[in-house]
Design a protein around this motif. Structure first.
Motif, short mmCIF file in Angstrom:
data_model
loop_
_atom_site.label_atom_id
_atom_site.label_comp_id
_atom_site.label_asym_id
_atom_site.label_seq_id
_atom_site.Cartn_x
_atom_site.Cartn_y
_atom_site.Cartn_z
N ALA A 51 0.97 -1.35 0.40
CA ALA A 51 0.10 -0.17 0.22
C ALA A 51 1.04 1.24 0.43
O ALA A 51 1.58 1.99 0.82
CB ALA A 51 -0.66 0.37 1.61
N GLY A 52 0.59 2.20 -1.16
CA GLY A 52 1.01 3.15 -0.33
C GLY A 52 2.63 2.96 -1.82
O GLY A 52 3.23 4.21 -1.46
N ALA A 53 2.93 2.14 -2.37
CA ALA A 53 4.66 2.34 -2.32
C ALA A 53 5.02 2.54 -3.47
O ALA A 53 5.94 3.61 -3.54
CB ALA A 53 5.19 0.58 -2.72
N LEU A 54 3.95 2.91 -4.72
CA LEU A 54 4.58 4.23 -5.04
C LEU A 54 3.99 5.31 -5.03
O LEU A 54 4.34 6.47 -5.86
CB LEU A 54 4.01 3.35 -6.87
CG LEU A 54 3.56 1.91 -7.30
CD1 LEU A 54 3.18 1.68 -8.66
CD2 LEU A 54 5.42 2.00 -7.29
N LEU A 55 3.38 6.21 -4.66
CA LEU A 55 3.08 7.43 -3.55
C LEU A 55 4.17 8.31 -3.39
O LEU A 55 4.01 9.15 -3.42
CB LEU A 55 2.15 7.66 -3.35
CG LEU A 55 0.83 6.80 -3.97
CD1 LEU A 55 -0.41 7.16 -3.36
CD2 LEU A 55 0.35 8.22 -5.32
N SER A 113 1.19 12.09 0.48
CA SER A 113 -0.32 12.10 0.08
C SER A 113 -0.61 10.15 -0.48
O SER A 113 -2.05 10.19 -0.35
CB SER A 113 -0.03 12.00 -1.98
OG SER A 113 0.90 11.47 -2.58
N ALA A 114 -0.17 8.82 -0.04
CA ALA A 114 -0.69 7.27 0.10
C ALA A 114 -1.64 7.65 1.36
O ALA A 114 -2.19 7.15 1.53
CB ALA A 114 0.90 7.06 0.03
N THR A 115 -1.22 8.28 2.18
CA THR A 115 -1.80 7.79 3.60
C THR A 115 -2.92 9.65 4.45
O THR A 115 -3.30 9.88 4.54
CB THR A 115 -0.60 7.95 4.48
OG1 THR A 115 0.16 9.17 4.96
CG2 THR A 115 -0.30 6.78 4.42
N ALA A 116 -3.34 10.74 2.78
CA ALA A 116 -4.06 11.53 2.74
C ALA A 116 -5.55 10.88 2.81
O ALA A 116 -5.60 10.15 2.99
CB ALA A 116 -4.13 12.55 1.82
N ALA A 117 -6.55 11.91 4.51
CA ALA A 117 -7.63 11.62 4.14
C ALA A 117 -8.57 11.23 2.82
O ALA A 117 -7.97 12.55 1.66
CB ALA A 117 -8.38 12.54 5.27
N PRO A 118 -9.01 10.18 2.63
CA PRO A 118 -9.91 10.44 1.85
C PRO A 118 -10.75 11.70 1.41
O PRO A 118 -11.30 12.08 2.35
CB PRO A 118 -10.21 8.99 1.91
CG PRO A 118 -10.08 8.50 3.07
CD PRO A 118 -9.50 9.58 3.87
N GLN A 173 -4.59 3.37 -5.85
CA GLN A 173 -3.82 3.26 -4.48
C GLN A 173 -3.94 3.87 -3.57
O GLN A 173 -3.65 3.11 -1.84
CB GLN A 173 -2.29 3.14 -5.10
CG GLN A 173 -2.33 1.97 -6.08
CD GLN A 173 -1.06 1.49 -6.54
OE1 GLN A 173 -0.69 3.04 -6.91
NE2 GLN A 173 0.31 0.38 -6.28
N GLY A 174 -3.89 4.88 -3.41
CA GLY A 174 -3.44 5.98 -2.11
C GLY A 174 -4.63 6.21 -1.96
O GLY A 174 -5.09 6.02 0.00
N TYR A 175 -5.93 6.05 -2.21
CA TYR A 175 -7.64 5.39 -1.12
C TYR A 175 -6.79 4.81 -0.43
O TYR A 175 -7.50 4.73 0.94
CB TYR A 175 -8.90 5.35 -2.24
CG TYR A 175 -9.65 5.19 -1.16
CD1 TYR A 175 -10.65 6.12 -0.15
CD2 TYR A 175 -10.06 3.85 -1.02
CE1 TYR A 175 -11.36 5.12 0.21
CE2 TYR A 175 -11.57 3.03 -0.37
CZ TYR A 175 -11.64 3.63 0.25
OH TYR A 175 -12.76 3.58 1.61
N PHE A 176 -6.91 3.43 -0.71
CA PHE A 176 -6.83 2.19 0.09
C PHE A 176 -5.87 2.16 1.13
O PHE A 176 -5.78 1.64 2.16
CB PHE A 176 -6.79 0.85 -1.06
CG PHE A 176 -7.53 0.69 -1.85
CD1 PHE A 176 -8.60 0.27 -0.83
CD2 PHE A 176 -8.27 0.27 -3.17
CE1 PHE A 176 -10.06 -0.88 -1.94
CE2 PHE A 176 -9.08 0.11 -3.68
CZ PHE A 176 -9.82 0.08 -2.66
N SER A 177 -4.75 2.88 0.48
CA SER A 177 -3.70 2.62 1.48
C SER A 177 -4.01 3.95 2.49
O SER A 177 -3.72 3.17 3.75
CB SER A 177 -2.52 3.57 0.93
OG SER A 177 -1.23 3.88 2.05
N GLY A 178 -5.05 4.79 2.43
CA GLY A 178 -5.38 6.18 3.15
C GLY A 178 -6.32 5.47 4.75
O GLY A 178 -5.78 5.48 5.54
#
Length: 309
Positions: A13-17, A21-26, A216-221
């Motif tokens: 999760a979030g590896a590419l971001l 931004s990968a863990t920003a609030a949805p 991906q960012g959503y799911f990481s979040g």
């Protein structure tokens, strides 16, 4: 979803971001899973009243189009039904445009509405269909005013070879194609033994990486790991990719078998198909994982609010 073998590549999760931004609030609203399930019950009722399916050329399909169109019309969307012919039978696409936003800079989302003849097609693809519907209705109910144009589509005859979506793309002028800046596809989003797959941007048109990363960012979040899936020509994004339009989407799995590593990561049952009722009569409202359905609908909303704002 049209049957074809896929391959998956593990991505944490979030590896590419990177960055924050990968863990920003949805972004976007929470789509009610109870409402989604009520919509699926409606599609089941339509199928039951029309020979047990919602397939191309069967009355259950047109009834499904008319039901979704009525809800979009009531919400203020500009809708049109596009007809085409396959196997000597008329089929239909439903297209809905929101009333605000830049018509020269359009974010488009879609999924197929038809089932196979064997059953009602509630996971494949009632799940994607009702999720798109409820996200579209949330645009109205929340007062969201996207700066970009926003277009939703429900495709016909996908199960016969991506017919409706291909017809739509081929019917567009060069100028109209250029106005579509991104297409996101949602086909099977509530599989009963779910995986959390995101369409890989690898080999897809320039701009697809941004779509991959937004999802991906959503799911990481929300703390859900994903895997990238190379969907190839398996679903309705394919015609858009051939037209050099960036593509993305989510998928919870079909006839593929969940591995032990995937079961450890996501729960569910290893050694069993993601959807044991794929293309079968048992693809009913009992063939749904509510958690996966809920998460993927919220991911769609996140994508709309992120990309169209």
């Amino acid at each position: 979803m049209k049957l074809r073998t896929i391959s998956v590549v593990l991505v944490t999760a979030g590896a590419l971001l990177g960055s924050g931004s990968a863990t920003a609030a949805p972004a976007g609203p929470d789509i009610s899973v109870a409402t989604l399930q009520a919509d699926l019950n409606q599609l089941q009722s339509i199928a039951t009243a029309n020979g047990g399916n919602r397939a191309h050329g069967r009355p259950g399909y047109l009834a499904s189009v008319n039901w979704i169109k009525s809800k979009l019309d009531a919400a203020g969307y500009t809708t049109r039904v596009q007809s085409f012919t396959r196997n000597g039978v008329v089929g239909y696409n439903l297209i809905a445009d929101w009333t605000t936003g830049d018509a020269n800079n359009v974010i488009m989302l879609g999924g197929h509405l038809d089932s196979v003849t064997a059953g009602p097609g509630i996971n494949d693809n009632g799940t994607g269909s009702v999720s798109l519907l409820e996200v579209a209705l949330a645009v109205r109910s929340t007062g969201f005013r996207p700066s970009k144009g926003l277009r939703f589509a429900w495709w016909g005859a996908e199960e016969l070879g991506l017919v409706g979506s291909t017809y739509y793309v081929n019917s567009l002028s060069t100028t109209d194609r250029s106005r579509i800046r991104a297409y996101l596809n949602f086909d099977m989003t509530g599989s009963p033994n779910p995986g959390y797959f995101v369409y890989s941007a690898s080999g897809q048109p320039t701009g697809s990486t941004e779509l991959q990363q937004v999802i991906q960012g959503y799911f990481s979040g929300i703390g859900v790991p994903t895997e990238l899936t190379s969907v190839g020509g398996r679903s309705d994004h394919a015609a858009f990719a051939r037209a050099s339009i960036p593509v993305g989407g989510t998928f919870t799995g079909a006839e593929g078998i969940k591995t032990s590593a995937q079961a450890q990561k996501w729960g569910g049952t290893a050694g069993q198909a993601f959807d044991r009722c794929y293309h079968r009569s048992c693809d009913t409202t009992a063939n749904i994982n509510a958690t996966a359905l809920d998460r993927n609908a919220d991911a769609i909303a996140h994508a709309v609010w992120t990309l169209a704002a």
